[in-house]
Write an enzyme that holds these catalytic residues in place. Structure first.
Site, PDB file in Angstrom:
ATOM      1  N   HIS A 155       0.961  -1.181   0.170  1.00 14.41           N
ATOM      2  CA  HIS A 155      -0.039  -0.131   0.067  1.00 14.41           C
ATOM      3  C   HIS A 155       0.882   1.141  -0.073  1.00 14.41           C
ATOM      4  O   HIS A 155       1.212   1.819  -1.073  1.00 14.41           O
ATOM      5  CB  HIS A 155      -0.911   0.077   1.108  1.00 14.41           C
ATOM      6  CG  HIS A 155      -1.840   1.104   1.234  1.00 14.41           C
ATOM      7  ND1 HIS A 155      -2.514   1.877   0.065  1.00 14.41           N
ATOM      8  CD2 HIS A 155      -2.903   1.476   2.186  1.00 14.41           C
ATOM      9  CE1 HIS A 155      -3.287   2.762   0.291  1.00 14.41           C
ATOM     10  NE2 HIS A 155      -3.873   2.287   1.735  1.00 14.41           N
TER      11      HIS A 155
ATOM     12  N   HIS B 238      -1.988  -0.598 -11.640  1.00  9.21           N
ATOM     13  CA  HIS B 238      -2.928  -0.475 -10.514  1.00  9.21           C
ATOM     14  C   HIS B 238      -4.078  -1.206 -10.569  1.00  9.21           C
ATOM     15  O   HIS B 238      -4.445  -1.754 -11.464  1.00  9.21           O
ATOM     16  CB  HIS B 238      -3.272   1.319 -10.699  1.00  9.21           C
ATOM     17  CG  HIS B 238      -4.188   1.844  -9.352  1.00  9.21           C
ATOM     18  ND1 HIS B 238      -5.477   1.413  -9.488  1.00  9.21           N
ATOM     19  CD2 HIS B 238      -3.634   2.362  -8.372  1.00  9.21           C
ATOM     20  CE1 HIS B 238      -5.640   2.262  -8.288  1.00  9.21           C
ATOM     21  NE2 HIS B 238      -4.598   2.938  -7.828  1.00  9.21           N
TER      22      HIS B 238
ATOM     23  N   ASP C  61       3.039   6.430  -7.340  1.00  5.24           N
ATOM     24  CA  ASP C  61       4.209   6.351  -6.621  1.00  5.24           C
ATOM     25  C   ASP C  61       5.534   6.410  -7.715  1.00  5.24           C
ATOM     26  O   ASP C  61       6.791   6.562  -7.236  1.00  5.24           O
ATOM     27  CB  ASP C  61       4.239   4.895  -6.185  1.00  5.24           C
ATOM     28  CG  ASP C  61       2.987   4.854  -4.941  1.00  5.24           C
ATOM     29  OD1 ASP C  61       2.980   5.596  -4.029  1.00  5.24           O
ATOM     30  OD2 ASP C  61       2.166   3.868  -5.110  1.00  5.24           O
TER      31      ASP C  61
END
Length: 468
Positions: A303, A349, A404
C-alpha cells in the site's frame, strides 16, 4: 459541486432520467465560513435523501459475487458506500465529482501560489461544495488553533528508539492522542447517537490539525538530531506550517507539499487505509483509533511503501547503468527485471487502466520546476518505454504509471532523501479523505460492518463442486 450538478452527473452515469440522484434538489454553495455550521445544514437533507432512496430501491440488486472475487481480495466487488471520492478506471480519481485538473483550477491557492490548498480539498470532501477563499482561510486558522500536542505525546515521541520505523511512531502517537477524544468521552457519558457526528467532527478537526506536528516531531527526532519543530504560525496555511516545522524553507517545496497533500488525500473507499478506517470506525472506535489502524495498513509494502520501492529501484538502475542511459539499454534492463520474476515498481494499479492523473500532475510540476534533474529525466524516459514493454509482455492489465512512480523523485530533489519517512507524508494526507468520510459515516448512521465469510468447503458445496 452543487447537489443538482451531482444529480445530473449521476443520472448520466446511470443512464436513467428518473434516477434517484437526478431528483436531488438544487443546493447553492454555503456562505458560512464555519464548516460545522455548513454540515449542520447539509446532514438532515442528506439523511432524508438516502432514507427515501433506500425505501424505494433498497432491495435492488447491484452486482454479482464470483468465487474468484472471494479468493482475489474482493477486487471489483461492490460492497461499500463511500461518499468523498470515486475512482474511475479510465479517468482516475474524482473528489466529489471533480477531477484533479479541475480541483487544481477550482480550489483556492495560497497568496502567490499555484497549487490547491489541502484545506480547500477537505472542505470539498466534507461538503461536496467548492469553498471560497474565506472558508479555506477559516479552516487554516482553525487547524492552527487546534495544533498543540499534549505533553504525554511529546514525551512519548521524544523517547522512541531511533530504530523504530517512522510509521510505527506515527501510529503509536495517534493512538495515544485518543486521550483527547471528544467522541470517546461523549460516548462514555451516554451522548445521543444523533450527536455522534458532531463529536467525530471535533476529533477529526483536532487530529488533522495535530498530524503535521506529530509528523514533524518524528522527522526532527530521527533525522535532525531532535531539533525543535518551532511554533505554529496562525497566519500560514496547513502545508506551509508543516514544511516550516520539517525545516524546509524553499517556497517551491511548500508548493510541492500543497500538491502532494491534496492528491494523496483520498482514493475511494476500497483501498486498505480507507477501508480500515471505515471498518474500525463502524465499531464506534473514535477517529484516533480508527485512523491509527488505517496507518498500520498504509505501512504495508503493498500500500503505502510503494513510492519508497520505486526510488530503491531507480537508484539501483542508475548504479547499474550509470548516468545518461540509451533507450535500448533501459529497455533491456526493464526486460531483465521482468524476466527475473520482479515487477517494475510504480507501474500498474488495481483499478486504473490509464496513466494515473496523480502521476500526471506531478510530472507537470517537475517539467515546470526541475526539468533538468537527472532523476526526473530518467522517470520521464521510463514513461516512454515501460508501458510498451509491459504491453509486449502481455501480463499487465494496466501498463501505465501510478502516483508512486513520481512522488519520491520530487521529494528527493528538494532535499528530503529519507525514504523511510515518505509514507508518513502519505499518512498525513490520507487523513483528509478518510476522516471526511468518517464524519459522514456517523452522520448517516452506518452500522457495524459485518460481511459473511465462507470456508472453501462451504463454497464448494454452494457451487456443487466435490471437496475431495
Amino acid at each position: 459541486m452543487s447537489l443538482i450538478t451531482a444529480g445530473r452527473l449521476c443520472a448520466r452515469i446511470l443512464g436513467a432520467k428518473n434516477s434517484p440522484c437526478a431528483l436531488i434538489a438544487a443546493r447553492q454553495a454555503s456562505s458560512s465560513a464555519n464548516l460545522k455550521d455548513v454540515l449542520s445544514d447539509l446532514i438532515p437533507k442528506e439523511q432524508t435523501r438516502i432514507k427515501n432512496f433506500r425505501q424505494q430501491y433498497g432491495k435492488n440488486v447491484i452486482g454479482q459475487i464470483t468465487v474468484d472475487m472471494m479468493y482475489g481480495g474482493m477486487r471489483g466487488m461492490k460492497g461499500l458506500v463511500y461518499e468523498t471520492s470515486v475512482l474511475d478506471p479510465d479517468e482516475g480519481i474524482r473528489f466529489r465529482g471533480y477531477s484533479i485538473p479541475e480541483c487544481q483550477k477550482l480550489l483556492p491557492k495560497a497568496p502567490g501560489g499555484e497549487e490547491p490548498l489541502p484545506e480547500g480539498l477537505f472542505w470539498l470532501l466534507v461538503t461536496g461544495e467548492a469553498p471560497s477563499q474565506e472558508q479555506v482561510n477559516w479552516i487554516s486558522k482553525e487547524w492552527a488553533k487546534r495544533a498543540a500536542l499534549p505533553s504525554h505525546v511529546v514525551t512519548m515521541l521524544d523517547n522512541f528508539p531511533t530504530n523504530l520505523h517512522p510509521m510505527s511512531q506515527l501510529s503509536a502517537a495517534i493512538t495515544a492522542l485518543n486521550s483527547e477524544s471528544n467522541f470517546a468521552r461523549g460516548y462514555a457519558e451516554g451522548v445521543n447517537k444523533t450527536k455522534y457526528w458532531e463529536l467525530i467532527y471535533e476529533d477529526s478537526m483536532d487530529l488533522i490539525a495535530k498530524l503535521p506536528c506529530v509528523a514533524a516531531k518524528i522527522y526532527r527526532n530521527l533525522y535532525r538530531e531532535g531539533s525543535s519543530i518551532g511554533a505554529i504560525d496562525s497566519n500560514l496555511d496547513w502545508s506551509h506550517n508543516f514544511t516550516n516545522m520539517l525545516g524546509y524553507t524553499d517556497p517551491q517545496f511548500t508548493e510541492l507539499m500543497r500538491l502532494y497533500l491534496t492528491i494523496h488525500s483520498d482514493h475511494e473507499g476500497g483501498n486498505v487505509s480507507a477501508h480500515t478506517s471505515h471498518l474500525v470506525g463502524s465499531a464506534l472506535s473514535d477517529p484516533y483509533l480508527s485512523f491509527s489502524a488505517a496507518m498500520n495498513g498504509l505501512a504495508g509494502p503493498l500500500h503505502g511503501l510503494a513510492n519508497q520501492e520505486v526510488l530503491v529501484w531507480l537508484t539501483s538502475l542508475q548504479k547499474d547503468l550509470g548516468g545518461e542511459v540509451s533507450d535500448e539499454k533501459l529497455r533491456d534492463y526493464i526486460w531483465n527485471t521482468l524476466n527475473s520474476g520482479r515487477v517494475v515498481p510504480g507501474y500498474g494499479h488495481a483499478v486504473l487502466r490509464k496513466t494515473d492523473p496523480r502521476y500526471t500532475c506531478q510530472r507537470e510540476f517537475a517539467l515546470k520546476h526541475l526539468p533538468n534533474d537527472p532523476m526526473f529525466k530518467l522517470v520521464a524516459q521510463l514513461y516512454k518505454i515501460v508501458p510498451n514493454v509491459l504491453l509486449e509482455q502481455g501480463k499487465a492489465k494496466n501498463p501505465w504509471p501510478n502516483v508512486d512512480a513520481h512522488s519520491g523523485v520530487l521529494l528527493q530533489y528538494y532535499g528530503m532523501k529519507e525514504m523511510n519517512y515518505y509514507t508518513v507524508l502519505f499518512g498525513v494526507s490520507r487523513a483528509l479523505g478518510v476522516l471526511a468520510q468518517l464524519i459522514w459515516s456517523r452522520a448517516l448512521g452506518f452500522p457495524l460492518e459485518r460481511p459473511k465469510s465462507m470456508s472453501t468447503d462451504g463454497l464448494m458445496q454452494l457451487v456443487g463442486s466435490k471437496s475431495g
